[in-house]
Design a protein around this motif. Sequence first.
Motif, PDB file in Angstrom:
ATOM      1  N   MET A 172       4.460   8.007   2.049  1.00  0.00           N
ATOM      2  CA  MET A 172       5.248   8.864   0.860  1.00  0.00           C
ATOM      3  C   MET A 172       5.254  10.197   1.404  1.00  0.00           C
ATOM      4  O   MET A 172       4.060  10.833   2.057  1.00  0.00           O
ATOM      5  N   HIS A 173       6.367  11.123   1.186  1.00  0.00           N
ATOM      6  CA  HIS A 173       6.264  12.572   1.428  1.00  0.00           C
ATOM      7  C   HIS A 173       7.115  13.263   0.387  1.00  0.00           C
ATOM      8  O   HIS A 173       8.234  12.791   0.195  1.00  0.00           O
ATOM      9  N   LYS A 174       6.421  13.884  -0.355  1.00  0.00           N
ATOM     10  CA  LYS A 174       7.005  14.883  -1.497  1.00  0.00           C
ATOM     11  C   LYS A 174       7.904  13.925  -2.346  1.00  0.00           C
ATOM     12  O   LYS A 174       8.890  14.560  -2.618  1.00  0.00           O
ATOM     13  N   GLY A 175       7.298  12.855  -2.878  1.00  0.00           N
ATOM     14  CA  GLY A 175       8.081  12.087  -3.821  1.00  0.00           C
ATOM     15  C   GLY A 175       9.060  11.118  -3.233  1.00  0.00           C
ATOM     16  O   GLY A 175       9.564  10.467  -4.100  1.00  0.00           O
ATOM     17  N   GLU A 176       9.084  11.093  -1.932  1.00  0.00           N
ATOM     18  CA  GLU A 176      10.332  10.120  -1.406  1.00  0.00           C
ATOM     19  C   GLU A 176       9.285   9.369  -0.329  1.00  0.00           C
ATOM     20  O   GLU A 176       8.428   9.548   0.098  1.00  0.00           O
ATOM     21  N   ALA A 219       0.907  -1.343  -0.034  1.00  0.00           N
ATOM     22  CA  ALA A 219       0.067   0.023   0.046  1.00  0.00           C
ATOM     23  C   ALA A 219       0.868   1.367   0.164  1.00  0.00           C
ATOM     24  O   ALA A 219       1.890   1.088   0.450  1.00  0.00           O
ATOM     25  N   LEU A 220       0.632   2.312  -0.697  1.00  0.00           N
ATOM     26  CA  LEU A 220       1.155   3.531  -0.723  1.00  0.00           C
ATOM     27  C   LEU A 220       0.202   4.456  -0.174  1.00  0.00           C
ATOM     28  O   LEU A 220      -0.937   4.790  -0.725  1.00  0.00           O
ATOM     29  N   VAL A 221       0.743   5.263   0.891  1.00  0.00           N
ATOM     30  CA  VAL A 221      -0.019   6.172   1.582  1.00  0.00           C
ATOM     31  C   VAL A 221       0.720   7.498   1.524  1.00  0.00           C
ATOM     32  O   VAL A 221       2.042   7.578   1.452  1.00  0.00           O
ATOM     33  N   GLY A 222      -0.050   8.580   1.948  1.00  0.00           N
ATOM     34  CA  GLY A 222       0.535   9.947   2.098  1.00  0.00           C
ATOM     35  C   GLY A 222      -0.304  11.022   1.737  1.00  0.00           C
ATOM     36  O   GLY A 222      -1.539  10.850   1.158  1.00  0.00           O
ATOM     37  N   GLN A 223      -0.025  12.096   2.136  1.00  0.00           N
ATOM     38  CA  GLN A 223      -0.873  13.370   1.699  1.00  0.00           C
ATOM     39  C   GLN A 223      -0.942  13.560   0.107  1.00  0.00           C
ATOM     40  O   GLN A 223      -0.063  13.003  -0.453  1.00  0.00           O
ATOM     41  N   SER A 224      -1.860  14.518  -0.044  1.00  0.00           N
ATOM     42  CA  SER A 224      -2.070  14.729  -1.565  1.00  0.00           C
ATOM     43  C   SER A 224      -0.945  15.462  -2.127  1.00  0.00           C
ATOM     44  O   SER A 224      -0.216  16.259  -1.559  1.00  0.00           O
ATOM     45  N   GLY A 225      -0.448  14.984  -3.464  1.00  0.00           N
ATOM     46  CA  GLY A 225       0.754  15.465  -3.862  1.00  0.00           C
ATOM     47  C   GLY A 225       1.866  14.633  -3.609  1.00  0.00           C
ATOM     48  O   GLY A 225       3.103  15.331  -4.006  1.00  0.00           O
ATOM     49  N   SER A 226       1.928  13.821  -2.952  1.00  0.00           N
ATOM     50  CA  SER A 226       3.119  13.177  -2.414  1.00  0.00           C
ATOM     51  C   SER A 226       3.789  12.077  -3.778  1.00  0.00           C
ATOM     52  O   SER A 226       4.537  11.627  -3.465  1.00  0.00           O
ATOM     53  N   GLY A 227       2.712  12.022  -4.572  1.00  0.00           N
ATOM     54  CA  GLY A 227       3.239  11.324  -5.888  1.00  0.00           C
ATOM     55  C   GLY A 227       2.509   9.828  -5.919  1.00  0.00           C
ATOM     56  O   GLY A 227       3.130   8.915  -6.700  1.00  0.00           O
ATOM     57  N   LYS A 228       1.631   9.465  -5.217  1.00  0.00           N
ATOM     58  CA  LYS A 228       1.156   8.157  -4.980  1.00  0.00           C
ATOM     59  C   LYS A 228       0.311   7.629  -6.290  1.00  0.00           C
ATOM     60  O   LYS A 228       0.795   6.615  -6.918  1.00  0.00           O
ATOM     61  N   SER A 229      -0.507   8.355  -6.903  1.00  0.00           N
ATOM     62  CA  SER A 229      -1.209   8.165  -8.221  1.00  0.00           C
ATOM     63  C   SER A 229      -0.336   8.097  -9.135  1.00  0.00           C
ATOM     64  O   SER A 229      -0.427   7.487 -10.257  1.00  0.00           O
ATOM     65  N   THR A 230       1.107   8.809  -9.277  1.00  0.00           N
ATOM     66  CA  THR A 230       1.980   8.917 -10.344  1.00  0.00           C
ATOM     67  C   THR A 230       2.392   7.527 -10.296  1.00  0.00           C
ATOM     68  O   THR A 230       3.000   7.026 -11.408  1.00  0.00           O
ATOM     69  N   ILE A 231       2.603   6.812  -9.149  1.00  0.00           N
ATOM     70  CA  ILE A 231       3.229   5.237  -9.339  1.00  0.00           C
ATOM     71  C   ILE A 231       2.244   4.451 -10.098  1.00  0.00           C
ATOM     72  O   ILE A 231       2.700   3.866 -10.960  1.00  0.00           O
ATOM     73  N   ALA A 232       0.893   4.717 -10.079  1.00  0.00           N
ATOM     74  CA  ALA A 232      -0.086   3.981 -10.921  1.00  0.00           C
ATOM     75  C   ALA A 232       0.257   4.249 -12.261  1.00  0.00           C
ATOM     76  O   ALA A 232       0.224   3.456 -13.287  1.00  0.00           O
ATOM     77  N   ASN A 233       0.334   5.562 -12.721  1.00  0.00           N
ATOM     78  CA  ASN A 233       0.698   5.966 -13.932  1.00  0.00           C
ATOM     79  C   ASN A 233       1.847   5.332 -14.559  1.00  0.00           C
ATOM     80  O   ASN A 233       1.790   5.252 -15.781  1.00  0.00           O
ATOM     81  N   LEU A 234       2.842   5.436 -13.634  1.00  0.00           N
ATOM     82  CA  LEU A 234       3.814   4.994 -14.447  1.00  0.00           C
ATOM     83  C   LEU A 234       4.182   3.198 -14.454  1.00  0.00           C
ATOM     84  O   LEU A 234       4.659   2.603 -15.372  1.00  0.00           O
ATOM     85  N   LEU A 235       3.419   2.538 -13.433  1.00  0.00           N
ATOM     86  CA  LEU A 235       3.328   1.067 -13.599  1.00  0.00           C
ATOM     87  C   LEU A 235       2.564   0.686 -14.916  1.00  0.00           C
ATOM     88  O   LEU A 235       2.962  -0.209 -15.404  1.00  0.00           O
ATOM     89  N   THR A 236       1.506   1.309 -15.095  1.00  0.00           N
ATOM     90  CA  THR A 236       0.742   0.928 -16.248  1.00  0.00           C
ATOM     91  C   THR A 236       1.350   1.870 -17.551  1.00  0.00           C
ATOM     92  O   THR A 236       0.667   1.524 -18.491  1.00  0.00           O
ATOM     93  N   ARG A 237       2.403   2.204 -17.483  1.00  0.00           N
ATOM     94  CA  ARG A 237       3.182   2.830 -18.591  1.00  0.00           C
ATOM     95  C   ARG A 237       2.160   3.872 -19.309  1.00  0.00           C
ATOM     96  O   ARG A 237       2.332   4.027 -20.441  1.00  0.00           O
ATOM     97  N   PHE A 238       1.292   4.627 -18.683  1.00  0.00           N
ATOM     98  CA  PHE A 238       0.760   5.921 -19.122  1.00  0.00           C
ATOM     99  C   PHE A 238       1.963   6.945 -19.386  1.00  0.00           C
ATOM    100  O   PHE A 238       1.769   7.774 -20.298  1.00  0.00           O
ATOM    101  N   TYR A 239       2.964   7.098 -18.368  1.00  0.00           N
ATOM    102  CA  TYR A 239       4.136   7.977 -18.585  1.00  0.00           C
ATOM    103  C   TYR A 239       5.188   6.864 -18.636  1.00  0.00           C
ATOM    104  O   TYR A 239       5.094   5.871 -18.019  1.00  0.00           O
ATOM    105  N   ASP A 240       6.455   7.544 -19.193  1.00  0.00           N
ATOM    106  CA  ASP A 240       7.583   6.890 -18.652  1.00  0.00           C
ATOM    107  C   ASP A 240       8.516   7.506 -17.594  1.00  0.00           C
ATOM    108  O   ASP A 240       8.241   8.811 -17.463  1.00  0.00           O
TER     109      ASP A 240
END
Length: 609
Positions: free
Chosen positions: A578-582, A401-422
């Motif tokens: 997660m906190h600010k992408g880390e 599980a990935l948790v953290g405040q909004s803007g910490s980069g959680k949903s970006t992980i989903a975008n990268l895993l599914t290769r919506f972005y590189d």
Amino acid sequence: MKKILIQLLPFIKKYKKHVVLNVIFNILNALFGTLSLVSLIPMLDVLFDKTNRVKKEPVWNGIGDFLKYGNDLLNYKVSGYLENGDEQIALLIVIALVIITFALKNLFGYFASQHVMYLKNGVLTDLRNDMYDNIINLPLRFYSKRQKGDIMARILGDIGEMQNSLFIILELIVREPLNVIFAIGMMFYINWRLSLFVLVFIPTAGFVISRIGKRLKSQSLTAQQESGRLISIVEETLTGLKIVKSYTAESVFKYNFKNSADRLLKLSNSIGLRNNLAGPVSEFLGITTIAILLWYGGTLVLVDKTIEGTTFIGFMLLAYGILTPAKAISKASYKVKNGMAAADRVFEILHEADTMPDIPNALELNEFKSEITINTISFKYDDDLVLKNFSIKVPKGKTVALVGQSGSGKSTIANLLTRFYDVNEGSIAIDGNDIRNITKKSLRDLMGLVTQDSILFNDTIKNNLLIGKQEASEEEVVEALKIANAWEFVKDLPKGIETNVGDAGNNFSGGQKQRLSIARAVLKNPPIMVLDEATSALDTESERLVQIALENMMKNRTSIVIAHRLSTIQNADEIIVMHKGEIAEQGKHNELMAKNGTYKKLVEMQSFD
């Protein structure tokens, strides 16, 4: 124009049979269009007793003598009847000739129009299909700064504008110039001096009309861009209508729409004024030429007597006949400017390259065996890094599980895993294979995605689920609904799984829509599940039902859960804070609570023990 025609050529080649037949029938149409006017001269000769009496049957001397032979043969036949006092039969022959030539002209014109119709509609359908294919294939980054309404305007409005404007040239490019060429050729055959007056008109009209239409393309392009903005305002208004009404912001959106509509009105009026000038200007120039011809030709008939009055009338008909195609060409030149601007916008999308293509000989990964590895990745959407040197491992069968405040980069992980972005730096690997070396299709076939926004399409429940597995049976659909805890409300619907969900699924509540989304993922039955805040938008009761559905779905699967509500992930094998992408903390729920750090604060903020 040349550039656009070159781009259209691959689409036109598919319909080359219709192109060839259209050219042939247009040649015949133009030929008989000229002959139909010329055929009026013998009729006038008979009426006014001006027929050239030929008593000896003419001899055929080859194709070069075709016109003279045809004219002499007709005069020979008509002269015979006139000599015998059978004027009515002579008149009947020349009238029949007029009817036959006009009939053939219209018949060939009909055939030419049929084939250009097949060509035009076929090319436009192929353009629309290719454009839609490219729109679907382009990565999400392409759309991040574009308005959906502008894309919609291109595939609907601009292609329609091409049909109404640019493709008119396919109808005129052969027919009208040939009408002019055949008519001028016949006019020179009749009298070369009179014909020179006509030739002065064509370049003069062309110059005047081109000056009027000089800015038309740029104005048309601006108008089409404004049309895209207008559609975007409508699309955004309808999508967010509840927000618009709840904030009583109707006046703001009305103002924005009216401003855009007024700008479009001014542009449309400006374009229309220039378009409307084409016809009157070309007709005025034509009538001026006719007036000069009447004066000069009348002199040749009445004073010099070098041409018969009936022949001069036929010549005038040919000269006036040039006005129609010349007028059509001039009006088309204006419309083509609109079509060129639309074509530029269409081809811009068609030629937009996929910035994330599969590499040559990319790996087809058909199964997931051991683990997902995210290795020191960094990523940014624009200028600022969203993720910095982020690394985790997800073993097969485990839930992370990935948790953290909004803007910490959680949903970006989903975008990268599914290769919506590189990723910008680092790598993501499945079973040791970098996902950039795997085909996007096989990668995404291994994953099921459930997002916070339960996206459903305006179709039946069954067809919405079949997106995940198109060949699934009805029994499999029902079983997926049961696992997702959705069968309890679907079975009570009058049409069951054949019930239409409505636009964006609006016939159902948020919890019901989310359970249908989960059922779609269950039916796909992928080995890896990615849950991107799947319960964050739900009320407590809906969350409970959806959570049960998620737990059912996640059994025996590898799951990456991005969570806002921490109650949904307490049983995860590992929790990444997660906190600010880390990564700030990681471990199991009890371990993290014992650390008395960021995770515990998040839990306490949500009032969980």
